[in-house]
Design a protein around this motif. Structure first.
Motif: not given
Length: 180
Positions: A136-143
């Motif tokens: 998800s985009y939020e998971q990309f943001e966390q990475y």
């Protein structure tokens, strides 16, 4: 001159994939390890990346797709920046759900707890898609936050691979040029 090392994902990219196209079109682009299909063995990929990085004193930019991004993060966690890497383009790293049970074709040593969650010791740009089926985009943001990466929003781009319409990828070429 800047050397570019291509870090493949879980499988070998198809000939029409942008990674394969870039390897054919650019004499200074080399594979960090020969792209092969499953099984993906993270420890083997990290060792191969280390060997590729340390064979030259040239300034190096890493270009990683999918599970190749995990390889780069694991390499940096193990070796620091043992070499001349000054930047990396990390495209669509997969999210590994800690509750997921691996299937028979899944890499045995690629688990959620194997992904380093600290800043990488060189400049990084993480390319994120709003419609990636694996992250998800939020998971990309966390990475991006974990790795200290600049986040690049690729929009509706799927997994940024051949099936999502990415053979030629001019925006990716511009991102690589910005890292040199």
């Amino acid at each position: 001159m800047t050397r570019h090392l291509l870090v493949p994902g879980r499988g070998a990219p198809r000939p029409e994939h942008w990674l394969s196209r870039w390897a054919r079109a650019n004499p200074d682009y080399r594979w960090a390890s020969e792209p092969t299909g499953p099984p993906f063995v993270l420890a083997d990929r990290v060792v191969a990346l280390h060997a590729a990085v340390t064979t030259s004193g040239e300034a190096t930019v890493l270009i990683a797709h999918s599970a190749g991004c995990i390889t780069v993060a694991a390499w940096a966690a193990r070796y620091g920046n043992a070499g001349t890497v000054h930047a990396a383009l990390l495209i669509a790293p997969p999210y590994l759900d800690p509750r997921r049970r691996p299937g028979p074709d899944d890499p045995g040593d690629l688990r959620h707890d194997m992904i380093p969650r600290r800043p990488l010791p060189f400049r990084t740009v993480l390319v994120a898609s709003r419609t990636d089926p694996y992250t998800s985009y939020e998971q990309f943001e966390q990475y991006a936050a974990d790795w200290g990466s600049q986040l690049y929003d690729a929009g509706d781009a799927g997994h940024l691979e051949t099936a999502s319409g990415y053979g030629p990828w001019p925006a990716g070429e511009r991102l690589v040029a910005s890292l040199a």
